[in-house]
Design an enzyme around this catalytic site. Structure first.
Site, PDB file in Angstrom:
ATOM      1  N   ARG A   1      83.070  48.866  51.299  1.00 54.05           N
ATOM      2  CA  ARG A   1      82.606  49.209  52.921  1.00 54.05           C
ATOM      3  C   ARG A   1      82.182  47.874  53.629  1.00 54.05           C
ATOM      4  NH1 ARG A   1      76.973  52.408  52.726  1.00 54.05           N
ATOM      5  NH2 ARG A   1      75.384  51.088  52.459  1.00 54.05           N
TER       6      ARG A   1
ATOM      7  N   LEU B   1      86.937  53.525  55.155  1.00 50.19           N
ATOM      8  CA  LEU B   1      87.722  54.794  54.010  1.00 50.19           C
ATOM      9  C   LEU B   1      87.326  56.017  55.570  1.00 50.19           C
ATOM     10  CD1 LEU B   1      86.674  54.669  50.884  1.00 50.19           C
ATOM     11  CD2 LEU B   1      88.642  53.291  52.253  1.00 50.19           C
ATOM     12  N   LYS B   2      86.428  56.017  56.762  1.00 44.90           N
ATOM     13  CA  LYS B   2      86.418  57.285  57.324  1.00 44.90           C
ATOM     14  C   LYS B   2      87.470  56.201  58.911  1.00 44.90           C
ATOM     15  CE  LYS B   2      81.320  56.897  57.300  1.00 44.90           C
ATOM     16  NZ  LYS B   2      80.033  57.299  57.406  1.00 44.90           N
TER      17      LYS B   2
ATOM     18  N   GLY C   1      71.739  62.860  40.387  1.00 50.20           N
ATOM     19  CA  GLY C   1      71.727  61.819  38.779  1.00 50.20           C
ATOM     20  C   GLY C   1      71.519  60.858  38.719  1.00 50.20           C
ATOM     21  N   HIS C   2      70.564  60.137  38.474  1.00 56.32           N
ATOM     22  CA  HIS C   2      71.135  59.004  38.085  1.00 56.32           C
ATOM     23  C   HIS C   2      70.288  58.547  36.477  1.00 56.32           C
ATOM     24  CE1 HIS C   2      71.342  56.386  41.432  1.00 56.32           C
ATOM     25  NE2 HIS C   2      70.554  56.370  42.017  1.00 56.32           N
ATOM     26  N   ASP C   3      71.212  57.427  35.927  1.00 56.16           N
ATOM     27  CA  ASP C   3      70.704  57.222  34.495  1.00 56.16           C
ATOM     28  C   ASP C   3      69.079  58.103  33.332  1.00 56.16           C
ATOM     29  OD1 ASP C   3      71.705  54.838  32.012  1.00 56.16           O
ATOM     30  OD2 ASP C   3      69.439  55.405  31.517  1.00 56.16           O
TER      31      ASP C   3
ATOM     32  N   ASP D   1      74.275  54.919  31.983  1.00 54.05           N
ATOM     33  CA  ASP D   1      75.806  53.921  32.972  1.00 54.05           C
ATOM     34  C   ASP D   1      76.365  53.410  32.077  1.00 54.05           C
ATOM     35  OD1 ASP D   1      74.145  55.181  34.876  1.00 54.05           O
ATOM     36  OD2 ASP D   1      72.861  53.262  35.713  1.00 54.05           O
TER      37      ASP D   1
END
Length: 322
Positions: free
Chosen positions: A42, A76-77, A140-142, A171
């Site tokens: 971005r 990408l917007k 969520g994360h690892d 991950d």
């Protein structure tokens, strides 16, 4: 570096829409095998660019994970940004993305949109829980992924003194590595059939194989492993961490009888305690007392001579200069 003709993925182009760790590490491995990786960011760059520790004005972690890639900033917007992103994706051999399910479709950059322009595209989506199912949209994360997989519950420390694993298992081993393996398989299949593929990489699901021994015990004995009570999670004196006199830690992994016998002899464990099946707690206590009687530097030559799968745990700084 990337693009050299002697490397196995020379001539392969990758459009990388991923951020943070799993996708970037996967595309790094592809880049180091010779692929040209175009990283779509971005405007202003992804968040990891600003993560400490900094190397000058850039995150050292970002630099490690994204070296050798070509970065392109696109919004990408905006219609123009999406159009350019689709152009890059459709021209690539491989697309890697790490948004939640449905996001790339809403942007007009999903698998169907890219496949319509290039049927040979290998499109790899990395998510926590996969593209379908009741958890597909859950954040969520690892730690969440290995927790949901049951892996974390096998060894997370004593109540009141919980231990966070030192590695991002889901991950890296559940996301980045399976992504690379499946991309390579898909490239091989495309060589044979001329068709691309959609790859659904679910990190929580890919954490399950790390508990293979737990599943084996649960399904065969009907007794599922608990917290730290199995052979490979602290339940055996042969596979455990013991404190030395100088505050260091000895990693004992003397699983086989020949290694266990050599270890017991090396530390002088009384014969009555060497049979660790008779009273595992007493054996572990005996080992702990003997290991705690000497410092790590005293133990190093003893363990080396015994050749018994036992070592002194190294701090990261020392391991880096080994």
């Amino acid at each position: 570096m990337s693009g050299t003709g002697s490397q196995p993925l020379a001539g392969v182009t990758v459009a990388d829409f991923s951020t943070l760790l799993p996708g970037p590490m996967a595309t790094l491995l592809l880049a180091e095998a010779g692929a040209e990786v175009i990283k779509i960011e971005r405007p202003g760059g992804e968040n990891m660019r600003r993560y400490a520790p900094l190397w000058g004005e850039m995150s050292a972690s970002f630099a490690l994970l994204n070296r050798g890639k070509r970065c392109v900033a696109l919004d990408l917007k905006e219609d123009a940004g999406r159009a350019r992103a689709l152009e890059i994706a459709a021209a690539a051999d491989v697309v890697v993305e790490q948004f939640r399910p449905g996001v790339m479709d809403r942007l007009g950059l999903g698998y169907d949109a890219v496949k319509a322009k290039n049927p040979r595209t290998i499109y790899c989506s990395i998510t926590g829980y996969g593209q379908t199912g009741p958890k597909r949209d859950v954040a969520g994360h690892d730690l969440n992924y290995i927790g949901d997989a049951g892996l974390l519950a096998l060894s997370m420390g004593e109540p009141g003194h919980r231990v966070v694993p030192p590695a991002l298992i889901a991950d890296i081993a559940g996301g980045a590595y399976p992504a690379v393996m499946n991309i390579l398989l898909a490239l091989r299949a495309r060589d044979a059939r001329g068709e691309g593929a959609f790859l659904d990489i679910a990190m929580a699901e890919n954490a399950l194989p790390f508990a293979f021994w737990g599943f084996a015990a649960g399904h065969t004995r009907g007794e599922w492993p608990g917290e730290g009570n199995e052979r490979l999670s602290g339940g055996s004196p042969r596979y455990r961490l013991y404190d030395t006199a100088d505050g260091r830690v000895m990693a004992v992994a003397a699983l086989e009888d020949k290694f266990w016998g050599a270890f017991c002899a090396a530390i002088g464990l009384p014969e009555g305690l060497c049979d660790d099946e008779k009273d595992p707690a007493a054996t572990a206590a005996g080992v702990a007392a003997l290991v705690a009687a000497k410092g790590s530097e005293e133990w190093r030559p003893i363990l080396a001579a015994a050749d018994c799968c036992c070592t002194i745990v190294e701090p990261l700084k020392e391991a880096a200069s080994d």
